[in-house]
Design a protein around this motif. Structure first.
Motif, PDB file in Angstrom:
ATOM      1  N   SER A  16      67.698  20.475 116.023  1.00 22.37           N
ATOM      2  CA  SER A  16      67.197  19.383 115.193  1.00 22.37           C
ATOM      3  C   SER A  16      68.240  18.278 115.056  1.00 22.37           C
ATOM      4  CB  SER A  16      66.806  19.927 113.813  1.00 22.37           C
ATOM      5  OG  SER A  16      66.330  18.890 112.983  1.00 22.37           O
ATOM      6  N   LYS A  17      69.506  18.674 114.911  1.00 22.76           N
ATOM      7  CA  LYS A  17      70.586  17.695 114.802  1.00 22.76           C
ATOM      8  C   LYS A  17      70.719  16.900 116.088  1.00 22.76           C
ATOM      9  CE  LYS A  17      74.142  15.778 112.765  1.00 22.76           C
ATOM     10  NZ  LYS A  17      73.967  14.892 111.587  1.00 22.76           N
ATOM     11  N   ALA A  18      70.601  17.597 117.215  1.00 25.80           N
ATOM     12  CA  ALA A  18      70.691  16.919 118.516  1.00 25.80           C
ATOM     13  C   ALA A  18      69.557  15.911 118.678  1.00 25.80           C
ATOM     14  CB  ALA A  18      70.656  17.946 119.643  1.00 25.80           C
ATOM     15  N   HIS A  19      68.353  16.289 118.224  1.00 26.07           N
ATOM     16  CA  HIS A  19      67.213  15.378 118.300  1.00 26.07           C
ATOM     17  C   HIS A  19      67.427  14.159 117.408  1.00 26.07           C
ATOM     18  CE1 HIS A  19      64.211  18.664 119.798  1.00 26.07           C
ATOM     19  NE2 HIS A  19      65.024  18.228 120.735  1.00 26.07           N
ATOM     20  N   ALA A  20      68.013  14.372 116.229  1.00 27.65           N
ATOM     21  CA  ALA A  20      68.278  13.257 115.319  1.00 27.65           C
ATOM     22  C   ALA A  20      69.270  12.281 115.941  1.00 27.65           C
ATOM     23  CB  ALA A  20      68.811  13.775 113.989  1.00 27.65           C
ATOM     24  N   ILE A  21      70.280  12.819 116.625  1.00 30.30           N
ATOM     25  CA  ILE A  21      71.264  11.970 117.294  1.00 30.30           C
ATOM     26  C   ILE A  21      70.606  11.188 118.431  1.00 30.30           C
ATOM     27  CG2 ILE A  21      73.357  12.000 118.718  1.00 30.30           C
ATOM     28  CD1 ILE A  21      74.279  14.420 117.064  1.00 30.30           C
ATOM     29  N   LYS A  22      69.738  11.874 119.181  1.00 34.88           N
ATOM     30  CA  LYS A  22      69.017  11.203 120.264  1.00 34.88           C
ATOM     31  C   LYS A  22      68.125  10.092 119.711  1.00 34.88           C
ATOM     32  CE  LYS A  22      67.315  10.847 124.527  1.00 34.88           C
ATOM     33  NZ  LYS A  22      66.243   9.868 124.325  1.00 34.88           N
ATOM     34  N   CYS A  23      67.454  10.365 118.599  1.00 41.00           N
ATOM     35  CA  CYS A  23      66.586   9.377 117.960  1.00 41.00           C
ATOM     36  C   CYS A  23      67.392   8.160 117.523  1.00 41.00           C
ATOM     37  CB  CYS A  23      65.881  10.017 116.763  1.00 41.00           C
ATOM     38  SG  CYS A  23      64.836   8.896 115.807  1.00 41.00           S
ATOM     39  N   LEU A  24      68.554   8.400 116.919  1.00 36.30           N
ATOM     40  CA  LEU A  24      69.404   7.285 116.478  1.00 36.30           C
ATOM     41  C   LEU A  24      69.882   6.485 117.679  1.00 36.30           C
ATOM     42  CD1 LEU A  24      70.720   5.904 114.047  1.00 36.30           C
ATOM     43  CD2 LEU A  24      72.690   7.418 114.349  1.00 36.30           C
ATOM     44  N   GLY A  25      70.183   7.184 118.778  1.00 34.70           N
ATOM     45  CA  GLY A  25      70.579   6.497 120.000  1.00 34.70           C
ATOM     46  C   GLY A  25      69.474   5.602 120.526  1.00 34.70           C
ATOM     47  N   ASN A  26      68.225   6.062 120.414  1.00 40.76           N
ATOM     48  CA  ASN A  26      67.086   5.230 120.824  1.00 40.76           C
ATOM     49  C   ASN A  26      67.020   3.956 119.989  1.00 40.76           C
ATOM     50  OD1 ASN A  26      66.380   7.106 122.740  1.00 40.76           O
ATOM     51  ND2 ASN A  26      64.719   8.010 121.548  1.00 40.76           N
TER      52      ASN A  26
END
Length: 262
Positions: free
Chosen positions: A52-62
């Motif tokens: 979930s943390k990795a997805h949040a980081i990916k989302c912020l990167g987007n």
């Protein structure tokens, strides 16, 4: 003496064979399964949290990539922002406007709405943690996968280019934000059908706080908050509570601060 050694060797071979041929008992098998289950129950929460943390980081990167695209777009169009819709009825039009600045070739509207890979959840226009629209409205997403992705444009700023007057939801320039553009959200995480069930498509396509005359359209899937692209082009997380409550401008609480500050 030789006969004794042969006898001992024979017994050892027999015992070794019996040991190798021995099967697990049901109790032993259940004990092994129980141990594996206990270990899995201890590890899975940590693994899910890390994912979930990795997805949040990916989302912020987007969001950060969209911020770069936004600044290039406004630089080319005399500071004019993209709009949430084309004419008040075509949703997620801002994606189509920003597409050429994200490394994608210019697409047509009819192509964009069908393009899951380019504009849907797997793309930079989406959030990896978004769970989709309500099951009862699954046809929305399967029919136009390029529209639904988990990120939405601010409902109250640069929404409809056909509107006239001074309202914030008509087409706007970056110069519209005269106070704290760093705290005015343009793009952000929208809720999904697991926590927000609505028959209104726009609830999954635009962001807006609760109390703005519409159901809340902001998500809390990233540590009880969401990622946002702000009017100055930077991306950052903010909690659901803070986005809904607003902030003080030194005189009183501005509940619509993050969505209408200008």
């Amino acid at each position: 003496m030789c006969k004794m050694e042969k006898l001992r060797s024979k017994n050892r071979n027999q015992n070794s064979k019996c040991f190798m041929d021995r099967n697990f008992t049901l109790i032993e098998l259940l004990v092994v399964i129980a141990i594996i289950a206990i270990l899995a129950s201890m590890l899975l929460p940590a693994l899910n949290q890390a994912r979930s943390k990795a997805h949040a980081i990916k989302c912020l990167g987007n969001h950060k990539q969209l911020g770069s695209a936004l600044l290039m777009y406004t630089g080319e169009y005399d500071s004019w922002l993209p709009t949430a819709t084309k004419d008040g009825s075509n949703p997620a039009y801002w994606k189509l406007q920003l597409a050429p600045y994200t490394g994608r070739s210019q697409a047509k509207w009819d192509d964009m709405v069908k393009d899951l890979k380019g504009f849907g959840q797997p793309s930079i226009f989406g959030c990896p943690n978004w769970a989709g629209v309500p099951a009862a409205k699954a046809g929305w997403q399967t029919g136009e996968p390029g529209i639904y992705s988990g990120l939405g444009w601010n409902r109250w700023i640069s929404y409809n280019p056909t509107l006239t007057g001074s309202g914030g939801d008509r087409a706007q320039k970056l110069t519209y934000f005269k106070r704290l553009p760093t705290e005015t959200a343009l793009i952000g995480d929208v809720p999904d059908g697991t926590v927000h069930v609505s028959n209104y498509q726009d609830n999954y396509l635009t962001i807006a706080r609760a109390g703005d005359g519409v159901p809340t359209r902001i998500a809390s899937r990233h540590s009880n908050g969401g990622n946002y692209l702000w009017a100055d082009g930077h991306a950052a997380w903010k909690s659901l509570v803070e986005m809904n409550n607003g902030k003080s401008d030194g005189k009183n609480i501005q509940s619509d601060w993050y969505f209408k500050a200008h």
